[in-house]
Enzyme design. Structure first.
Site, PDB file in Angstrom:
ATOM      1  CD  GLU A  94       1.955   0.155 -19.702  1.00 16.18           C
ATOM      2  OE1 GLU A  94       1.428  -0.228 -18.634  1.00 16.18           O
ATOM      3  OE2 GLU A  94       2.478   1.278 -19.828  1.00 16.18           O
TER       4      GLU A  94
ATOM      5  CD1 TRP B 262       5.625   0.954 -17.198  1.00 12.07           C
ATOM      6  CD2 TRP B 262       6.051   1.285 -15.035  1.00 12.07           C
ATOM      7  NE1 TRP B 262       6.033   2.257 -17.052  1.00 12.07           N
ATOM      8  CE2 TRP B 262       6.292   2.491 -15.742  1.00 12.07           C
ATOM      9  CE3 TRP B 262       6.252   1.257 -13.656  1.00 12.07           C
ATOM     10  CZ2 TRP B 262       6.733   3.646 -15.090  1.00 12.07           C
ATOM     11  CZ3 TRP B 262       6.671   2.409 -13.012  1.00 12.07           C
ATOM     12  CH2 TRP B 262       6.917   3.582 -13.724  1.00 12.07           C
TER      13      TRP B 262
ATOM     14  CD1 TRP C 246      -1.021   7.884   6.087  1.00 12.10           C
ATOM     15  CD2 TRP C 246      -2.125   8.452   4.230  1.00 12.10           C
ATOM     16  NE1 TRP C 246      -0.149   7.767   5.036  1.00 12.10           N
ATOM     17  CE2 TRP C 246      -0.793   8.116   3.879  1.00 12.10           C
ATOM     18  CE3 TRP C 246      -3.004   8.843   3.228  1.00 12.10           C
ATOM     19  CZ2 TRP C 246      -0.342   8.147   2.577  1.00 12.10           C
ATOM     20  CZ3 TRP C 246      -2.545   8.883   1.913  1.00 12.10           C
ATOM     21  CH2 TRP C 246      -1.234   8.531   1.597  1.00 12.10           C
TER      22      TRP C 246
ATOM     23  CG  ASN D 118      -2.713   1.207 -16.005  1.00 13.50           C
ATOM     24  OD1 ASN D 118      -2.488   0.733 -14.904  1.00 13.50           O
ATOM     25  ND2 ASN D 118      -1.945   2.129 -16.553  1.00 13.50           N
TER      26      ASN D 118
ATOM     27  CD1 TRP E 186       0.485   4.393   0.815  1.00 11.71           C
ATOM     28  CD2 TRP E 186       0.364   2.249   0.212  1.00 11.71           C
ATOM     29  NE1 TRP E 186       1.569   3.751   1.360  1.00 11.71           N
ATOM     30  CE2 TRP E 186       1.533   2.435   0.997  1.00 11.71           C
ATOM     31  CE3 TRP E 186       0.087   0.977  -0.270  1.00 11.71           C
ATOM     32  CZ2 TRP E 186       2.409   1.398   1.307  1.00 11.71           C
ATOM     33  CZ3 TRP E 186       0.959  -0.069   0.029  1.00 11.71           C
ATOM     34  CH2 TRP E 186       2.102   0.158   0.798  1.00 11.71           C
TER      35      TRP E 186
ATOM     36  CD1 TRP F 164      -2.928  -0.251  -5.067  1.00 10.47           C
ATOM     37  CD2 TRP F 164      -3.692   1.699  -4.282  1.00 10.47           C
ATOM     38  NE1 TRP F 164      -4.289  -0.225  -5.270  1.00 10.47           N
ATOM     39  CE2 TRP F 164      -4.790   0.953  -4.794  1.00 10.47           C
ATOM     40  CE3 TRP F 164      -3.943   2.951  -3.739  1.00 10.47           C
ATOM     41  CZ2 TRP F 164      -6.098   1.430  -4.775  1.00 10.47           C
ATOM     42  CZ3 TRP F 164      -5.243   3.437  -3.713  1.00 10.47           C
ATOM     43  CH2 TRP F 164      -6.306   2.675  -4.224  1.00 10.47           C
TER      44      TRP F 164
END
Length: 505
Positions: free
Chosen positions: A296, A299, A327, A368, A386, A409
């Protein structure tokens, strides 16, 4: 012979005294020190400061100021154009060297280079340490010399490098610099007052007042270096051993919740890394749990790595074919506007989504797993861009990190690096039943449906009328009906995706 001239220690997003490279460099230099924090809304690192993040900054600066005061130093607070402020402070104090840590964002790095050149013309040396990460963002590269866009090989390459260095302790603190009267140069300021006189933090109005919506943030968090250390210790003592099993369960404190402390530099990633390693060696954390947790952190590194190599990440799709995706405009038809407002307020009619959005609004943070669910709901069920969701998160998260937010995102939307394929559309009902099976999370944040049996908690509209009456629920009144039908929204999303697949072919 120790330096007689003072130096400036310019704090930015590194609000700590332990394992602080610029503080260590300034202390090694010797001589008096002027610690300062400059608030310049035109600087890239402060340009998108959201409300929750501003609240955190206020309290973190207050904590840092107290820590410095205990060391015999005062934190100088000044607001205005950064270059002018630094020149004024140098001129008033006689300093010619400024130490700071890098903010690892492309626009801030570019602004720093420009600032370095500008100050050098006046004989002022700006020394920038960094980046404040475990690994150097330009590296590693793949065999073709290109940046990785998939996490697993990137992280494998990082782990093949040398272990991140151990955190360094707080150095012996230099003495405080003489005040402006002793320096004899207070008149050399910008004309707006004494450059060495600190402004009042309260005058910056970083905390909300009318209304004061920060009660939940105050209850949930203790900003500052001491709060970060306590949060890490609490995680290692109580949750680390079961991290690999509990990390996806939002009703439990199964994660470290260190993200805001890391974002604000109240604790270094090296400190966290080596604390986890020590806990494993002492038998307090299984290796499997440690690997999951350190990944993590990986990331977080990967997000900054992507932002370094793709500076347009916060604004543009990494996968360019999504530029043609149809969109729904959030300011378009009334139904889309209403759906977006329902999402922001936690009134979508999908309990796991609503719980997450209410937790975010109240505490400035969201688990998360739930972040992924609510993001998927916005970009796939509602088909809202997004960037709209990323903007809302930047305003409401206390850990509003540009790199992590943008990369995450885009990952959910399917247009980013190592992205979940677009056809992976989270079903909010199944996600709730899988990761909140006993309903503790939903019942905490959506109390109006708390009396529902577990069987219907994540899909209240499926409950028989008598069950709803017994639970005191009037759908559409006490709790909203779903703003969209998930199955139908999924079909529309996949159909929209087909249009850009066809265009790519």
């Amino acid at each position: 012979m120790p330096n007689s001239k003072p130096a400036i220690l310019w704090f930015r997003r590194d609000l700590r005294l332990h394992d602080n490279p610029s503080l260590i460099a300034a202390a090694d230099r010797g001589g008096p020190l002027i610690p300062c924090f400059l608030f310049d809304p035109d600087r890239p690192e402060w340009a998108e400061l959201g409300g929750a993040a501003a609240w955190w900054l206020h309290h973190s600066l207050s904590a840092l100021s107290e820590s410095l005061r205990m060391q015999g130093l005062e934190l100088l607070l000044r607001s205005g154009p950064t270059a002018d402020l630094l020149r004024d402070i140098c001129q008033a104090s006689g300093a010619a060297r400024i130490f700071c840590n890098q903010v690892p964002e492309p626009q801030s790095i570019a602004a720093d280079r420009s600032l370095q050149r500008s100050l050098a013309e006046d004989g002022i040396d700006l020394v920038i340490a960094g980046p404040p990460l475990l690994f150097d963002p330009p590296k590693p590269l793949n065999r073709s010399g290109e940046p990785y866009q998939v996490f697993t090989p990137y992280w494998r390459a990082c782990l093949g490098e040398q272990e991140p260095p151990a955190p360094r302790p707080q150095p012996p603190m230099p003495p405080a610099a003489a005040g402006p009267a002793e320096a004899g140069s207070a008149e050399a300021g910008s004309g707006d007052g004494d450059p060495l006189a600190s402004e009042d933090l309260a005058d910056w109005r970083l905390t909300p007042t009318a209304p004061d919506w920060a009660g939940g943030l105050c209850a949930a968090w203790t900003p500052g270096e001491a709060g970060a250390g306590a949060r890490l210790d609490g995680f290692l003592d109580a949750a680390a051993a079961s991290y690999h099993r509990a990390r996806d369960l939002p009703d439990r404190v199964g994660t470290s919740r260190l993200s805001p402390h890391l974002h604000w530099g109240e604790i270094s990633p090296q400190t966290v890394w080596h604390a986890v390693r020590r806990t494993v060696a002492a038998g307090g954390m299984p290796e499997k749990a440690a690997e999951k947790y350190l990944a993590e952190l990986g990331w977080r590194e990967f997000s900054h790595y992507l932002l370094h190599h793709f500076p347009s990440l916060p604004r543009q799709n990494l996968n360019g074919r999504f530029d043609a995706f149809p969109w729904s405009a959030p300011d378009g038809d009334a139904a889309t506007r209403n759906a977006l407002q329902a999402w922001c307020r936690g009134r979508t009619g999908y309990p796991i989504v609503d719980a997450g959005m209410r937790e975010l609004w109240t505490t400035g943070w969201m688990h998360n797993r739930v972040r992924m669910v609510v993001a998927s709901f916005l970009v796939k069920d509602l088909r809202i861009h997004w960037r709209t969701g990323a903007g809302w998160f930047l305003d409401t998260l206390v850990d509003a990190d540009l790199a992590n937010n943008s990369a995450s995102w885009q990952w959910v939307a399917g247009c980013g690096a190592d992205a979940a394929p677009f056809f992976r559309i989270f079903n909010p009902v199944l996600q709730g039943r899988k990761f909140d099976p006993e309903g503790g999370y939903v019942r905490e944040w959506v109390p109006e449906i708390a009396a529902l049996p577990d069987r219907f908690l994540h899909a209240p509209w499926e409950a028989p009328a008598e069950v709803l009456r017994s639970a005191g629920i009037d759908l559409g009144e006490t709790y909203p009906r779903p703003v969209v039908d998930h199955a139908e929204a999924r079909r529309h999303a996949l159909s929209a995706f087909e249009t850009i697949k066809d265009a790519a072919e």
